[in-house]
Design an enzyme around this catalytic site. Sequence first.
Site, PDB file in Angstrom:
ATOM      1  N   GLU A 131     -37.914  15.936  26.694  1.00 25.10           N
ATOM      2  CA  GLU A 131     -39.296  16.398  26.855  1.00 25.10           C
ATOM      3  C   GLU A 131     -39.906  15.577  27.979  1.00 25.10           C
ATOM      4  OE1 GLU A 131     -42.978  17.218  27.174  1.00 25.10           O
ATOM      5  OE2 GLU A 131     -42.805  15.292  26.124  1.00 25.10           O
ATOM      6  N   HIS A 132     -40.482  16.240  28.971  1.00 20.05           N
ATOM      7  CA  HIS A 132     -40.743  15.630  30.266  1.00 20.05           C
ATOM      8  C   HIS A 132     -42.056  14.868  30.369  1.00 20.05           C
ATOM      9  CE1 HIS A 132     -39.900  16.404  34.850  1.00 20.05           C
ATOM     10  NE2 HIS A 132     -40.085  15.124  34.579  1.00 20.05           N
ATOM     11  N   SER A 133     -42.990  15.104  29.464  1.00 22.58           N
ATOM     12  CA  SER A 133     -44.348  14.617  29.713  1.00 22.58           C
ATOM     13  C   SER A 133     -44.422  13.105  29.854  1.00 22.58           C
ATOM     14  CB  SER A 133     -45.301  15.083  28.606  1.00 22.58           C
ATOM     15  OG  SER A 133     -44.927  14.567  27.353  1.00 22.58           O
TER      16      SER A 133
END
Length: 608
Positions: A318-320
Site C-alpha cells: 500500500e503506497h500511501s
Amino acid sequence: MALPPLPVPSLETLRAALPPSLAPFTAPSALESLVAELASPKTADALEPLFRFLYARAESTAATSAAASAATADAATSDADADAGHVAVDPCSSCESWLSAWWLDAAYLAFRAPLVVNSNYAFVFDVPLTDGPYRRAAALMLATRDLARGWHEDKVIPGENGSNCTAAYPRLFNSCRLPAPGSDVLHAASTALYHVVVWAHGHPYVVELGRDGGDVASLASTLVAVVDDAAARTDTAGLGVLCALPRDEWLEASTIVDADGYRVLQDALFELVLEADAPAAGAHAELVASALTTTDGWLDKTLSWLVYANGALALNGEHSGVDGMPMLLVTRAAVARALESEASAADPQAVAPPFARLDLVGAAAESLAARTASARAWLDTYLAASLDVAVLRFDEFGKDHIKAVARISPDAFCQAAIQAAYYALHGTAAPTYESVTTRRFAAGRTETLRAASPQMVAFVESLVRGDATPDELEAKARTAAEQHSALARAAASGAGVDRLLLGLQRAGAALELSLPHALVCDATAAASTWALSTSQVTDPVASAAFGPVVDRGFGVCYGVRRSGLVFNITSQGSARGSDAPSAAAFASSLDAMLQRVWAVFARDDAKL
C-alpha cells in the site's frame, strides 16, 4: 544526523523548467505566449503571496520538526539513563516538510478510485521454487520480524547509512490504511507489536511471533495447521475483496467489520498470504499480475507478503506511507535471510506458536456472502478492463555494457528506449513521468523527472524515423542523455516542477487566490497527463510493478541489472479499446528499440 529541510523551488526554477517540458506537446505559438506570461511582472506579482506562503510553511514545518526531534532525543536520553541501557533515536521520527502532508493527501489518501491497479504496487522476487510454501513462509516471517525489531529498537535498516530520510519505516511496520470520508487515514501502532495476520483460503488468522526467538520448522507446522483449518471451514471467505472497491464504497461496506478484530489487523506487524496458486517457473507476467491484483489478503495493509504453493515470492504494497526504495531495502534483506534459513535444522526444544482465527465480521457474518459475491463480480469485470501485463527480460546487455560502450547514464539509455517504443507504436511522443527520490531531505519522498525533454524527443523522433546520419543520431543521443541526467540531478535536489505546482495550488486554495493562467492552461495539463508512468527500481533479485495512471497509458517499472534489464509493463485491459497497443505490443516494441538505441553507440559491433 539531522537532514536538511526540503527546499521550496523558486520562481526562477519554475520559469526555467516548465516551458521546456511543455515544448514537445505544445504548438510553438502557444508555447511562446506561455513563456511570455511566466516572465511577466504581472505573473510574478500574482505568485508572490503564494511563494511567501510556501516559504513560511517551510520555515514553520522545519522548526516544528526540529523541536519534536529534540524532544524525542531528550526523552530517549532520560529513558536510557533510567534503564542504564541504549535507546535508539530516529532523527526523522517527527520530521515534516512544507510538502509532506499535502503530498500524502493529494497523491494517496484523498484518492477515491480502487487501490488495486491504481495505487498499490507489487514486488516479485527471483527465487528458486520449492515443493511447498511453509518453510519459506515461516523463514520469511521470522526474518521480517527480526528486521522490524532492528528498526524498532536500534533504528537500523540494512542499506541505510544516515544519508536518507527514514520517516517511512514507522509507516511500514504495524500499519494500515483506513477508509474515511473524503480522505483516508494512515494508521500506525504506537508501540511495537509482533503478531502477524496470516491468510489462507480467504480466511484470516493471528500468529504471535514474539519479539525474538522462533524456529522455522515449528512455525512451518503452525502454517500447515492454519491451512488445514481454513480448508475445512464452511463460513464465508474472502472478506478482503471489499478493500478493492472504490474507496467510498469500501467505506460504506466497512461498517460490517468487527471493531476489535479490525484493530488486531491494523496493528499487525505485517500480513502474509498463503496463495493457493503456483505460477510456473518463468511465468513472470503471471506472477506480476497476481501480485498486483490479489485480494486474498487485505489491500490496505502496508506490507502484504505473498507466498505461493511452489515457494514463489511476491508482495503487495500500500503506497500511501512507503515508497519503493524503503520497501525494497527491508524486503530484499528479509528474502535473503529467509533463503539462508529456510532449510535450517529443527530445534527439538522449539514449540510451535499457536494460531487463532481472526474474526473480522462478528454479528455481520450473515450479510458477508452477498457483499463479497457482489464485490468479486464487480472486481472481475474491473480488472479485465483495467489491467494487462507483459514482462520483458532483456539479457543481451545491462548496466556494465551500457556504461562501457555507450558511456551514458544507464537510466537515460532505458528512458530513450522506452520513449522510442511508445513513439514507434503511436507516431508521437508521450508525456513521461519518472520518479526520482528526494530522501536526502527531511520528509523527502519523490519528485517528477519530466523525462520527455525536447532533447530526448528529438533523438527518439530521428531514431524511429531514420532521418539522421549515424553521427547526427549519436550526437542527439548524447545530448538527450546529458539533459536527462541534468534533470535527474535537479529533481533529486528538490528543484523540480510538479511538487511545486501542487504546493502553489494548495497555497492558492488557502489564500483564496487563483493561479496564473500559464499554470492551469490546457497545455500545462496535457503535458502532465502521464501516458508513460515510469520508475527505476533496480535489484539483483527483486523487480517492481505498478499500473498505468491514465487511460490508454502504460506503467513501466524497470531494473538496470549488471548484465541485463528487466521491464514490468502494464496497460489497461479491454478498456483501452481494440485500436490501442497492448502491454505485450509495447514489450515487443521496447525489445526492438533497445537494440536500435544500442546500435547508435556500438556502430562497430552492434551485436554483442
